[in-house]
Every structure is written in structure tokens, then in C-alpha cells.
Design a protein around this motif. Structure first.
Motif, PDB file in Angstrom:
ATOM      1  N   LEU A 150      -2.133  52.179   6.408  1.00 50.51           N
ATOM      2  CA  LEU A 150      -1.934  52.894   7.667  1.00 50.51           C
ATOM      3  C   LEU A 150      -0.621  53.659   7.600  1.00 50.51           C
ATOM      4  CD1 LEU A 150      -2.807  50.020  10.190  1.00 50.51           C
ATOM      5  CD2 LEU A 150      -4.345  51.652   9.083  1.00 50.51           C
ATOM      6  N   ASN A 151      -0.637  54.914   8.010  1.00 49.65           N
ATOM      7  CA  ASN A 151       0.616  55.643   8.117  1.00 49.65           C
ATOM      8  C   ASN A 151       0.840  56.057   9.581  1.00 49.65           C
ATOM      9  OD1 ASN A 151      -0.949  57.912   8.573  1.00 49.65           O
ATOM     10  ND2 ASN A 151      -0.702  58.710   6.497  1.00 49.65           N
ATOM     11  N   ASP A 152       1.840  56.885   9.821  1.00 48.85           N
ATOM     12  CA  ASP A 152       2.158  57.248  11.209  1.00 48.85           C
ATOM     13  C   ASP A 152       0.990  57.979  11.881  1.00 48.85           C
ATOM     14  OD1 ASP A 152       4.596  56.015  10.988  1.00 48.85           O
ATOM     15  OD2 ASP A 152       5.806  57.837  11.003  1.00 48.85           O
ATOM     16  N   MET A 182     -11.704  46.295  16.177  1.00 49.38           N
ATOM     17  CA  MET A 182     -10.271  46.638  16.145  1.00 49.38           C
ATOM     18  C   MET A 182      -9.434  45.468  15.636  1.00 49.38           C
ATOM     19  SD  MET A 182      -9.838  49.086  19.540  1.00 49.38           S
ATOM     20  CE  MET A 182     -10.724  48.110  20.743  1.00 49.38           C
ATOM     21  N   TYR A 193     -11.308  51.682  16.974  1.00 52.07           N
ATOM     22  CA  TYR A 193     -10.843  52.237  15.704  1.00 52.07           C
ATOM     23  C   TYR A 193     -11.058  51.228  14.587  1.00 52.07           C
ATOM     24  CZ  TYR A 193      -6.934  49.272  17.026  1.00 52.07           C
ATOM     25  OH  TYR A 193      -6.183  48.188  17.424  1.00 52.07           O
ATOM     26  N   ASP A 249      -1.033  59.602  25.268  1.00 52.94           N
ATOM     27  CA  ASP A 249       0.327  59.812  24.767  1.00 52.94           C
ATOM     28  C   ASP A 249       0.458  61.167  24.050  1.00 52.94           C
ATOM     29  OD1 ASP A 249       2.980  58.293  24.180  1.00 52.94           O
ATOM     30  OD2 ASP A 249       2.393  59.151  22.248  1.00 52.94           O
ATOM     31  N   ILE A 271      -4.608  55.071  16.565  1.00 58.29           N
ATOM     32  CA  ILE A 271      -4.743  53.799  17.304  1.00 58.29           C
ATOM     33  C   ILE A 271      -4.253  53.986  18.736  1.00 58.29           C
ATOM     34  CG2 ILE A 271      -3.768  51.458  17.504  1.00 58.29           C
ATOM     35  CD1 ILE A 271      -3.897  51.277  14.427  1.00 58.29           C
ATOM     36  N   ARG A 272      -3.130  54.629  18.885  1.00 61.17           N
ATOM     37  CA  ARG A 272      -2.565  54.840  20.207  1.00 61.17           C
ATOM     38  C   ARG A 272      -3.493  55.675  21.090  1.00 61.17           C
ATOM     39  NH1 ARG A 272       2.387  54.760  23.088  1.00 61.17           N
ATOM     40  NH2 ARG A 272       1.703  55.282  25.192  1.00 61.17           N
ATOM     41  N   ARG A 279       2.873  62.497  22.370  1.00 60.08           N
ATOM     42  CA  ARG A 279       3.441  62.477  21.027  1.00 60.08           C
ATOM     43  C   ARG A 279       2.389  62.080  19.988  1.00 60.08           C
ATOM     44  NH1 ARG A 279       5.817  60.135  17.091  1.00 60.08           N
ATOM     45  NH2 ARG A 279       7.608  61.196  16.158  1.00 60.08           N
ATOM     46  N   HIS A 315      -5.444  44.775   7.718  1.00 60.56           N
ATOM     47  CA  HIS A 315      -4.216  45.489   7.343  1.00 60.56           C
ATOM     48  C   HIS A 315      -2.994  44.580   7.439  1.00 60.56           C
ATOM     49  CE1 HIS A 315      -6.059  49.323   6.511  1.00 60.56           C
ATOM     50  NE2 HIS A 315      -6.872  49.076   7.527  1.00 60.56           N
ATOM     51  N   ASN A 344      -7.153  45.337  12.220  1.00 62.66           N
ATOM     52  CA  ASN A 344      -5.740  44.932  12.266  1.00 62.66           C
ATOM     53  C   ASN A 344      -5.481  43.717  11.383  1.00 62.66           C
ATOM     54  OD1 ASN A 344      -5.349  46.983  14.128  1.00 62.66           O
ATOM     55  ND2 ASN A 344      -5.554  45.630  15.899  1.00 62.66           N
ATOM     56  N   ARG A 388      -1.405  55.297  12.974  1.00 62.67           N
ATOM     57  CA  ARG A 388      -0.860  54.638  14.166  1.00 62.67           C
ATOM     58  C   ARG A 388      -1.080  55.496  15.404  1.00 62.67           C
ATOM     59  NH1 ARG A 388       5.196  53.897  13.025  1.00 62.67           N
ATOM     60  NH2 ARG A 388       5.124  53.272  15.212  1.00 62.67           N
ATOM     61  N   PHE A 445       0.482  49.257   2.123  1.00 61.78           N
ATOM     62  CA  PHE A 445       0.359  49.997   3.375  1.00 61.78           C
ATOM     63  C   PHE A 445      -0.759  51.022   3.241  1.00 61.78           C
ATOM     64  CE2 PHE A 445       4.833  48.708   3.248  1.00 61.78           C
ATOM     65  CZ  PHE A 445       5.019  48.199   4.522  1.00 61.78           C
ATOM     66  N   GLU A 460      -0.322  61.154   1.895  1.00 67.88           N
ATOM     67  CA  GLU A 460       0.746  61.635   1.027  1.00 67.88           C
ATOM     68  C   GLU A 460       0.317  61.534  -0.441  1.00 67.88           C
ATOM     69  OE1 GLU A 460       2.847  57.729   2.588  1.00 67.88           O
ATOM     70  OE2 GLU A 460       1.367  59.060   3.429  1.00 67.88           O
ATOM     71  N   ASP A 483       6.892  55.351   9.089  1.00 68.19           N
ATOM     72  CA  ASP A 483       6.863  55.908   7.731  1.00 68.19           C
ATOM     73  C   ASP A 483       8.247  55.895   7.074  1.00 68.19           C
ATOM     74  OD1 ASP A 483       4.168  56.248   7.953  1.00 68.19           O
ATOM     75  OD2 ASP A 483       4.186  58.439   8.034  1.00 68.19           O
ATOM     76  N   ARG A 526       8.737  52.385   5.795  1.00 69.16           N
ATOM     77  CA  ARG A 526       7.934  52.215   4.569  1.00 69.16           C
ATOM     78  C   ARG A 526       8.627  52.868   3.381  1.00 69.16           C
ATOM     79  NH1 ARG A 526       2.517  54.978   5.786  1.00 69.16           N
ATOM     80  NH2 ARG A 526       2.248  54.546   3.580  1.00 69.16           N
ATOM     81  N   GLU A 579      -6.369  53.587  22.202  1.00 72.99           N
ATOM     82  CA  GLU A 579      -5.915  52.680  23.268  1.00 72.99           C
ATOM     83  C   GLU A 579      -5.827  53.421  24.599  1.00 72.99           C
ATOM     84  OE1 GLU A 579      -3.179  49.644  20.494  1.00 72.99           O
ATOM     85  OE2 GLU A 579      -2.200  51.180  21.721  1.00 72.99           O
TER      86      GLU A 579
END
Lengths: 391, 391
Positions: free
Chosen positions: A278-280, A258, A303, A351, A286-287, A353, A265, A262, A283, A276, A206, B280, B283, A290
Motif C-alpha cells: 500500500l502506498n499513499d 476490508m 476496498y 476528504d 481507503i479514505r 486531499r 497487509h 487490512n 491509503r 509494503f 513507483e 510514503d 517508508r 470510508e
């Protein structure tokens, strides 16, 4: 000296991405860290700074630095410290051998080019200061070892000291007040474990977050968990990481990488006010890592995140399809896959999403691997008459 | 007993939001925490569980629990522990006074209603178990103090023990193996500092994150920073927080609240694999609170986050317009502002991007304040014939 001869030398230097993180200074002026760190040097085919250092009585009177065709301020304490230290070494050589030209007293003209966009939020200052120091050392024909030069580059930018070596590199925090033992050393050369690969997901942030220089100072001053990290957590990670590298034990390498990211952060979040990086999208990366590991039934990807949202994913060549291929099926339309033989894999078991968040938030990928340290080159960015080459 | 008389009693119980967080158990069966915690009890006008406990020989043979008209499983160890402990206390009364009806041997029928959507991700289990324990204690006419009952409610849900009191409540971790000294005590009643307000931003989470019960177990097992938090950081926060409450020192209350929330979420991030509750939108809420404080030139608002993305923002009544009013101008169209005299303020000086993220990600607001502990009520959720009231 009365002649206007132009002396010059060139080098390239690599980017490095830490797997045990540098965060916190015990001495801000000398860039002395609160803990040791380890990094992997990335291949210069993909990411490098190319620097030519020249000096001449025809230049000046000021030292100058041109980066990607833009003049840079060299009056800052950090750049000045590098110039001063390198000149002192050259000056000692000149005193010992009066036949040597007196380069140490000539104005410097440095020209630098990155082969990657500065805006990508990659740790360009590490490659930049490593190249600057290495180029001037070449120009001055210093007999200094990479570790000697790392002591100087560290004063330009802490993590730059690790870019003086290829492969797997430790920055030993040292204990002396003058910082003379806070230097980089090779843990293992790239040839020891050449199958290490890195996939960088460049995330459109951003906006620029807190700079790492000021961020780490605020962490040291305010985080109530930081001291524990520096004194207990990182020393244990250093030991485990160096062993994992020497034994080419990817699972341990990955787990420590990893947990280190973590932990770093976590202390940023524990800073007040919190930082911050890390943002969405981070994340989601990371998912996905995993889920790739779950699908493989073992840890084949790791990661790590520096002071920004970009994900760097380490994996071994044999798992290129399983790791990079899974991301390729989601992000195959982006720049960065060209010329790489990565077979897109189904994202089943990953995942959905998180995959969508990556599709929406990653702007490009960079595929690279462990690589060599600075490489001397005859390719110059300065013409025979001393002018910066027009690009 | 041969008659089918229906005995019943009702109560309401409040939600509490911790300002020093409970995260980590030293005994999972007894819900004994690794550290003490402090919370603010919120007004039951806005958030409460209403519970009627009844018992009768006409019921059964099983104990039952209806929450928001849905039958709940009561066979779990936690609910069973509450029933067992309360029955034991009643049984002792009955043994001492044979004239008392033998309620302890009758099947229980519990009916519960929340006045807020369960899906909002608010800590409903705290209010739920506090109401359950308080209602049965009323039914059994136990002479137990709130602290005595907190010992029982704790076994249902750790944070429920703090909902037995109004105002400002500490859960003392205790040191005994049987948990008998792990109880809630009043730090100060609501009347001591009645001007405390809370604004909850309900964030539409992508999906339910890791449950707090399993999340905190993984943190204890894997976070390398957690022990430091439990042993050093929280004890210091407890001391500072209790002092701040007694002195009504909002600036200290706010700073500790924010640092506590950050510290807790930092240990979640340091868990392996990492646990993320903040997204986010969370945040952005942090950023807006920081900007509101900057604009005010002092700390007039404090954020805190539990095991989810919802922000709870504490402030004092005198700053309602400056804090809630600033958020109202961004989120004024959402449910939750009705009937409150909050004057919308300009968002000048507040990060515009963060405001936009809140607009996109907050689904409703809840305006509330510090409030009282459980309140006995004659309003019953069970008819005279023992049937759950149709809502």
C-alpha cells in the motif's frame, strides 16, 4: 503417430480478486496454502486471458508458450507440473481407449493473449494458468471437473485454482500432504448474486514491489503475527464470508473484505524486513471509500488490495452512482469510463486531499462485475497450419 | 496560612522514544497498559520540557498551567489525577509534621516551556507530564522515588512514566487492578551504554492522524491480531530487548526495535477502520535504513516510528558518519545539523528514489543521544512575585 495433424482447443479464463486472501504456503513446491481463501471471479468482457492449446508431431521437439506474442520459459517447475499432470490424465484415457490419438506424447504449442495490460499489475498469472490448464484439458478432452482441474492449476499459480469457476469461489486449503484436497469449489454462481460490481483503480506504482511468491515466504518465516492470522483470523473470516455471500449480505461481505485486506497487509508490514504494497495513493482510496460509506450512512463500498497498490472496490449495482459516480467526478478524465452509464456524483463529504491524491496517482480505471468461469471458444490463436495468429 | 509567600521549584524532564511500544490500555481511566514497554530517554540538551511549579495563597482560586505561554485546561481527569495524588502525598507529610507549611491546600501555578516545536509531532506529553509531576514533587519536597512518581505521571500520560528516568527504562505493565504495580523502572542508566545516538527525521505530515489515545482504544476493540501482539509478541520482545541493553548488543537492540515498530504499526493497520501513521516518507526512511545496514554488512541503524510519520533512527556513536552522515548528504540543507561533527557520506548503495522522497518530505532533523532523567534546576519560569516569566 506418423501424421502431422494439428489438434487444438481454445478457452478464455477470468481474473479473480480475493476477498479472503491467500498469503503463505505450507508447501512451496505444491503451492499448498496456510489458509483457505475466497474470491470473486471478474467478468471476462473486461479482463480475461484467451488461450489456445495445440499439439502436433509437426511441432517441437519442445513444448512452447507464447504470451502476448512473447515466448515464455516453460521449463519452470510450475508450468512443468501442469503439463505433466494433464498429460498423465490424457495418457490414462489413451490407455483405456486405444482408438484415441496419442496426444499425450506430442509437443504442446500454447498461445495466450490478455485483453488487459500486463503492466497494470493485475493478477494475470491466475487467469493465465487457469486458461492454460483449461485449454489443454479441452484439447485432451479430459472429463475432469473444474475442481479436478483446480488441483492442477494450483500448482501453476496458487490463486489460479479459483479462476476455474465463475461467481464466488473458495479455495479450500485442505490437509493432505500430497495436496489432493487443496482445491477450488463454488460458493455460489455469478447468477446467485449478479449485481456485484468492481471498480479497479490502477495506481502507477513507483516500482515493482516484492513478488508475492517470495514475499509470502518471508512473511511465514518472520512475521510474529502471521500464525494467528492463518489459524484464527482467516477461519473466522472464511465462515463469515461464505455466509455473507449465500445471504447476499453486502454489509458483512464488505466489512470482512476490508478487514481481510487490512489483516493481510498488516502481516506484510509485520514481515522482517517489512513488505509494503500500500502506498499513499492506496491509503487515499481507503479514505475515499470510508467517506463514501459515511455519506451513505451504511456500507455500500468495500476496498481490497492484493500484492500491489491498485485498489479494487466492490459495490452493488444499485449503488453504482454513489460509489463509482463519486470516483468518476474525480477521475472522469481517465481511461475506463467509456460506455458505462455511471452518473458522476459530487465529492462533497469526501476528504478533498484524498481525492487530490487519487487524481495525481491513479492512471486508469477498470469497471467490471462478477462473471463466469472459463468459456470454451472456437476462436483460435493458432492457424490451421499451426502458426500463432499474427495480431 | 495567612501569608502570601510564594513557594516554587523547577525541573527539566526528557522525551523518551520507545523501542518496545506502548499501544493499548486495559484500564483507560488509570492508563494501565495491555503490555509492558521499554524506551530510551533522550538528551535534554536537545529535547526537554522545563517546568516550574509554584503555590501560594496569593494565587487562585483555581490551579493553572501555562505551556509555551498558552493557558492549558487543567480540569481534565488526567491532570486532576496527578494534582490529587501529589497533594495527598504532601498532605500526609504535613499531617506527620505539623511544622511544615500547608502547601497541599494552596492553588498551584505551573509554567512550562518546551525547547522544541510542539508541532514537530514529538511525544511532548511524556516530557510534559513527567516535568509537571517532578516539579510538584520538588515543590512539595516529597521523598518519593522516580518509580513512585512514575505511578502518578502514568495517570497523566502513559508514556510519561518512562520519562522519570534517564537511560534505558522499562514500564512494567503490572497486574493489580488499582495500577499500583504499573510503574517505570531503570533497565540501565545512560552511563551503561552512553554511545547510543538518535537521529529524528521530522516529516511534514499531511495532517494530524488519529490521536494515540483514541487510536489505541479502537485497536484493542477491533484488531484481530492485537491480542496476540500483547500476549505473545511483546513479552518476547521485552525479554530480548532488556537482555540486548544489558549486553550492549546493538544488533539485537536494532532488530527488536525495528520489528517492534513494524508490529505496532501492523496492529494499527489491522484496526477497523485502519489507522495509518506511516506514510510514503516514513517508508522511504525505512528503505534508507535497510540500505545503510546492507552497505555496512551488519545492522548499524534501527528505525522506529511512534503515532506519526517521524522516523527516529538509533545508532552507535562509532557509526555516526555511516548512518547520520549518509542522511546528511541527502538532507544537509535542513535545520538540525549545525554544531555536530557528522561527516557527510556518499549515498551510493542507497535507493535513489527513497533518498529523493526524504529530500521532498523531511522538514528538519534532530540529532541527539541517550540522556539523563529529570534534572532539578534553579532556573525558574516564575518571578519572585509569582508572575510567569515573559519570554
Amino acid at each position: 503417430m506418423s501424421d502431422n495433424k494439428i489438434y487444438q482447443a481454445s478457452t478464455t479464463a477470468p481474473v479473480n480478486i480475493a476477498v479472503v486472501k491467500y498469503w503463505g504456503k505450507r508447501d512451496a513446491k505444491l503451492n499448498l496454502p496456510t489458509n483457505s481463501s475466497v474470491s470473486v471471479t471478474l467478468s471476462q468482457s473486461d479482463l480475461r486471458t484467451h488461450t489456445t492449446a495445440a499439439c502436433s508431431a509437426a511441432f517441437g521437439p519442445e513444448d512452447t508458450l507464447l504470451l502476448n506474442s512473447s515466448p515464455q520459459d516453460v521449463s519452470g517447475a510450475r508450468t512443468q507440473a501442469c503439463f505433466r499432470e494433464l498429460r498423465a490424465l490424457r495418457s490414462a484415457l489413451e490407455s483405456a481407449d486405444p482408438s484415441l490419438p496419442k496426444l499425450s506424447s506430442l509437443p504442446l504449442r500454447i498461445v495466450s493473449e490478455n485483453n488487459f495490460p500486463t503492466a497494470a499489475g493485475l493478477a494475470s498469472s491466475a487467469a493465465g494458468f487457469a486458461a492454460l490448464v483449461r485449454a489443454i484439458a479441452n484439447l485432451y478432452e479430459l472429463p475432469s471437473s473444474p475442481t479436478d482441474l483446480s488441483r492442477i492449476a494450483r500448482q501453476g499459480s496458487g490463486s489460479a485454482c479459483r479462476s476455474l469457476f465463475g461467481g464466488y469461489v473458495a479455495w479450500q486449503m485442505g490437509s493432505k500432504e500430497d495436496g489432493s484436497d487443496s482445491v477450488a469449489v463454488e460458493v455460489a454462481p455469478a447468477s446467485h448474486w449478479p449485481t456485484m460490481r468492481a471498480l479497479i483503480l490502477v495506481v502507477s506504482a513507483e516500482k515493482k514491489g516484492v513478488s508475492s511468491t517470495s514475499g509470502m515466504q518471508i512473511t511465514v518465516a518472520t512475521s510474529e503475527l502471521f500464525q494467528r492470522r492463518a489459524e484464527v483470523v482467516v477461519p473466522a473470516h472464511m465462515k463469515a464470508m461464505e455466509k455473507a455471500i449465500l445471504e447476499k449480505d453486502f454489509e458483512t461481505f464488505a466489512k470482512v473484505t476490508m478487514m481481510e485486506s487490512n489483516s493481510f497487509h498488516a502481516t506484510c508490514l509485520d514481515t522482517f524486513p517489512p513488505i509494503f504494497y500500500l502506498n499513499d495513493v492506496s491509503r487515499a482510496a481507503i479514505r475515499v471509500v470510508e467517506d463514501i460509506n459515511k455519506k451513505a450512512g451504511k456500507t455500500i463500498a468495500a476496498y481490497t488490495f492484493d500484492a500491489g497498490p491498485n485498489a479494487v472496490i466492490y459495490y452493488e449495482e444499485e449503488n453504482a452512482d454513489a460509489v463509482a459516480g463519486t470516483l468518476k467526478s474525480a477521475l472522469g478524465e481517465l481511461d475506463g469510463w467509456q460506455g458505462r452509464e455511471i452518473k458522476a456524483q459530487s465529492t462533497e463529504g469526501v476528504d478533498a486531499r484524498a481525492v487530490q491524491v487519487l487524481k495525481d496517482g491513479v492512471s486508469r480505471v477498470i469497471l467490471t462485475s462478477v462473471g463466469e468461469g472459463p468459456i470454451r471458444t472456437e476462436e483460435s490463436l493458432i492457424t490451421a497450419t499451426g502458426e500463432p495468429l499474427k495480431k
